[in-house]
Design a protein around this motif. Structure first.
Motif, PDB file in Angstrom:
ATOM      1  N   ARG A 186      11.071   2.797  -8.785  1.00 16.83           N
ATOM      2  CA  ARG A 186      10.995   1.241  -8.640  1.00 16.83           C
ATOM      3  C   ARG A 186      11.901   0.608  -9.363  1.00 16.83           C
ATOM      4  O   ARG A 186      12.431  -0.540  -9.090  1.00 16.83           O
ATOM      5  N   ILE A 191       4.890  -8.029   0.810  1.00 12.74           N
ATOM      6  CA  ILE A 191       4.042  -7.587  -0.332  1.00 12.74           C
ATOM      7  C   ILE A 191       2.844  -6.934  -0.098  1.00 12.74           C
ATOM      8  O   ILE A 191       2.457  -5.926  -0.643  1.00 12.74           O
ATOM      9  N   LYS A 192       2.146  -6.862   1.003  1.00 15.54           N
ATOM     10  CA  LYS A 192       0.985  -6.101   1.348  1.00 15.54           C
ATOM     11  C   LYS A 192       1.539  -4.582   1.801  1.00 15.54           C
ATOM     12  O   LYS A 192       0.945  -3.785   1.307  1.00 15.54           O
ATOM     13  N   ARG A 208       4.277  -3.382   0.578  1.00 16.38           N
ATOM     14  CA  ARG A 208       4.797  -2.810  -0.769  1.00 16.38           C
ATOM     15  C   ARG A 208       3.627  -2.328  -1.470  1.00 16.38           C
ATOM     16  O   ARG A 208       3.647  -1.083  -2.082  1.00 16.38           O
ATOM     17  N   ALA A 209       2.490  -2.979  -1.331  1.00 16.50           N
ATOM     18  CA  ALA A 209       1.213  -2.407  -2.054  1.00 16.50           C
ATOM     19  C   ALA A 209       0.700  -1.136  -1.639  1.00 16.50           C
ATOM     20  O   ALA A 209       0.481  -0.060  -2.253  1.00 16.50           O
ATOM     21  N   ARG A 210       0.864  -1.381   0.028  1.00 16.95           N
ATOM     22  CA  ARG A 210       0.468   0.080   0.679  1.00 16.95           C
ATOM     23  C   ARG A 210       1.144   1.104   0.102  1.00 16.95           C
ATOM     24  O   ARG A 210       0.823   2.528  -0.016  1.00 16.95           O
ATOM     25  N   ASP A 239       2.873   1.541  -2.523  1.00 16.59           N
ATOM     26  CA  ASP A 239       2.549   1.949  -3.861  1.00 16.59           C
ATOM     27  C   ASP A 239       1.561   2.862  -3.788  1.00 16.59           C
ATOM     28  O   ASP A 239       1.534   4.008  -4.500  1.00 16.59           O
ATOM     29  N   TRP A 240       0.490   2.824  -3.074  1.00 21.14           N
ATOM     30  CA  TRP A 240      -0.605   3.328  -3.150  1.00 21.14           C
ATOM     31  C   TRP A 240      -0.471   4.670  -2.371  1.00 21.14           C
ATOM     32  O   TRP A 240      -0.910   5.819  -2.974  1.00 21.14           O
TER      33      TRP A 240
END
Length: 212
Positions: free
Chosen positions: A68, A84-85, A87-89, A91-92
């Motif tokens: 990151r 943004i969503k 990117r969150a996925r 990261d998960w």
């Protein structure tokens, strides 16, 4: 120049090296085995894990944190999605596959590769069978549901794809392959990631290092 402390063959070091190669950022790989009880190395990373990045006065451990940082420091050739969503996925997915999935893949690698070749011990095939038959399938079912039949998870290749595929290359060194009949999309994604030139180059270096 950026220094990456680690060794070829680590799925976590692999991710960082591929990211650097794709971004065309020069680096030096400083050989360091994990958990080697090296006092000098523990001053950089008290956990003794690999990789550790040293970039001038900045020292970071953990491949997710390193990737990151590098994404922000070298934004050309983005390797994380912009949305943004998404990117969150990403990261998960990275957390899942560098955590639970990587631990199980490492269990196969340790039993079938490290124990016989490094320690001259017989592998615990009962433990390997438990991993392959009981522990991995629910995670593979989940991954099968999120990867596409073609292409990559977020369209262009990203670290999400690398994170998903990376643990299975280590398990592959120990003779394990994802069943392409049961999990066809996941098996195909692992092969597509392997075909990326920068990934293939790192895997070729690993094979030489491991004597394969």
């Amino acid at each position: 120049m950026i220094k990456i402390h680690g060794v070829y063959g680590s799925p976590f070091v692999r991710k960082v090296l591929v990211l650097l190669d794709l971004k065309q950022v020069p680096y030096e790989l400083v050989p360091q085995m994990p958990f080697a009880r090296d006092e000098n190395y523990q001053k950089l990373n008290p956990l003794g894990k690999i990789p550790t990045l040293v970039d001038g006065d900045l020292t970071l451990g953990d491949s997710k944190v390193i990737c990151r940082y590098l994404e922000s420091a070298y934004p050309d050739t983005p390797l994380y999605p912009a949305d943004i969503k998404d990117r969150a996925r990403a990261d998960w997915y990275e957390d899942l596959t560098t955590g639970a999935v990587a631990e199980l893949a490492a269990g196969i690698f340790f039993q079938r590769f490290m124990r016989p070749f490094a320690f001259k011990q017989e592998p615990d095939e009962e433990l390997v069978a438990k991993i392959i038959d009981k522990k991995l399938p629910p995670l593979l079912d989940y991954l099968e549901g999120i990867v596409p039949a073609d292409g990559f998870v977020f369209g262009d290749f990203s670290m999400a794809d690398m994170s998903i595929a990376s643990p299975f290359y280590n398990a592959g060194y120990a003779g394990y392959k994802v069943d392409a009949e049961r999990w066809p999309k996941l098996a195909a994604l692992i092969n597509r990631v392997r075909d990326i030139p920068q990934v293939k180059a790192i895997l070729d270096k690993e094979a030489k290092t491991l004597g394969l």
